[in-house]
Motif scaffolding. Structure first.
Motif, PDB file in Angstrom:
ATOM      1  N   VAL A  30      -5.875  17.786   3.946  1.00  0.00           N
ATOM      2  CA  VAL A  30      -5.745  18.095   2.524  1.00  0.00           C
ATOM      3  C   VAL A  30      -4.586  17.297   1.933  1.00  0.00           C
ATOM      4  O   VAL A  30      -4.715  16.685   0.865  1.00  0.00           O
ATOM      5  CB  VAL A  30      -5.537  19.606   2.283  1.00  0.00           C
ATOM      6  N   LEU A  31      -3.466  17.275   2.622  1.00  0.00           N
ATOM      7  CA  LEU A  31      -2.304  16.525   2.132  1.00  0.00           C
ATOM      8  C   LEU A  31      -2.583  15.025   2.096  1.00  0.00           C
ATOM      9  O   LEU A  31      -2.196  14.342   1.149  1.00  0.00           O
ATOM     10  CB  LEU A  31      -1.075  16.832   2.983  1.00  0.00           C
ATOM     11  N   ARG A  32      -3.292  14.499   3.105  1.00  0.00           N
ATOM     12  CA  ARG A  32      -3.629  13.071   3.096  1.00  0.00           C
ATOM     13  C   ARG A  32      -4.522  12.730   1.905  1.00  0.00           C
ATOM     14  O   ARG A  32      -4.327  11.712   1.237  1.00  0.00           O
ATOM     15  CB  ARG A  32      -4.330  12.673   4.395  1.00  0.00           C
ATOM     16  N   GLN A  33      -5.511  13.587   1.648  1.00  0.00           N
ATOM     17  CA  GLN A  33      -6.403  13.359   0.515  1.00  0.00           C
ATOM     18  C   GLN A  33      -5.649  13.466  -0.808  1.00  0.00           C
ATOM     19  O   GLN A  33      -5.903  12.685  -1.739  1.00  0.00           O
ATOM     20  CB  GLN A  33      -7.568  14.330   0.551  1.00  0.00           C
ATOM     21  N   ALA A  34      -4.726  14.402  -0.886  1.00  0.00           N
ATOM     22  CA  ALA A  34      -3.921  14.559  -2.107  1.00  0.00           C
ATOM     23  C   ALA A  34      -3.068  13.314  -2.354  1.00  0.00           C
ATOM     24  O   ALA A  34      -2.940  12.856  -3.502  1.00  0.00           O
ATOM     25  CB  ALA A  34      -3.040  15.806  -2.003  1.00  0.00           C
ATOM     26  N   ILE A  35      -2.504  12.765  -1.309  1.00  0.00           N
ATOM     27  CA  ILE A  35      -1.696  11.546  -1.445  1.00  0.00           C
ATOM     28  C   ILE A  35      -2.577  10.387  -1.905  1.00  0.00           C
ATOM     29  O   ILE A  35      -2.181   9.599  -2.777  1.00  0.00           O
ATOM     30  CB  ILE A  35      -0.972  11.221  -0.119  1.00  0.00           C
ATOM     31  N   THR A  36      -3.781  10.284  -1.353  1.00  0.00           N
ATOM     32  CA  THR A  36      -4.700   9.230  -1.769  1.00  0.00           C
ATOM     33  C   THR A  36      -5.056   9.367  -3.245  1.00  0.00           C
ATOM     34  O   THR A  36      -5.068   8.376  -3.988  1.00  0.00           O
ATOM     35  CB  THR A  36      -5.976   9.265  -0.905  1.00  0.00           C
ATOM     36  N   LEU A  37      -5.335  10.597  -3.694  1.00  0.00           N
ATOM     37  CA  LEU A  37      -5.644  10.816  -5.115  1.00  0.00           C
ATOM     38  C   LEU A  37      -4.452  10.467  -6.001  1.00  0.00           C
ATOM     39  O   LEU A  37      -4.614   9.866  -7.068  1.00  0.00           O
ATOM     40  CB  LEU A  37      -6.069  12.261  -5.351  1.00  0.00           C
ATOM     41  N   MET A  38      -3.260  10.822  -5.576  1.00  0.00           N
ATOM     42  CA  MET A  38      -2.059  10.483  -6.344  1.00  0.00           C
ATOM     43  C   MET A  38      -1.894   8.974  -6.419  1.00  0.00           C
ATOM     44  O   MET A  38      -1.548   8.426  -7.471  1.00  0.00           O
ATOM     45  CB  MET A  38      -0.829  11.133  -5.719  1.00  0.00           C
TER      46      MET A  38
END
Length: 75
Positions: A30-38
């Motif tokens: 979830v955190l990796r995906q959030a960083i990618t979206l950011m």
């Protein structure tokens, strides 16, 4: 791979748990995906582009074609 220690409030940890359960993945993912979206948002802002979230079943441009967005799109 780099390992990080992260301090979260109980409320933020609960949100992270809920997101992981909803999409069937780990909190780390979830955190990796959030960083990618950011990262996508920052790059778009630098290029003076706009980002948005389409309504379900709305046609969205992808390249030179249009595809239908549905809530079952893979993540």
């Amino acid at each position: 791979m780099v390992h990080l220690n992260l301090d979260l409030s109980p409320e933020l940890n609960q949100i992270l748990d809920e997101l992981a359960n909803k999409i069937g993945t780990s909190k780390s993912d979830v955190l990796r995906q959030a960083i990618t979206l950011m990262q996508i948002m920052v790059i778009a802002k630098e290029e003076t582009k706009k980002l948005g979230v389409p309504e379900a079943n709305q046609l969205i441009p992808i390249g030179r074609t249009f595809r239908k967005y549905t809530s079952q799109c893979s993540h």
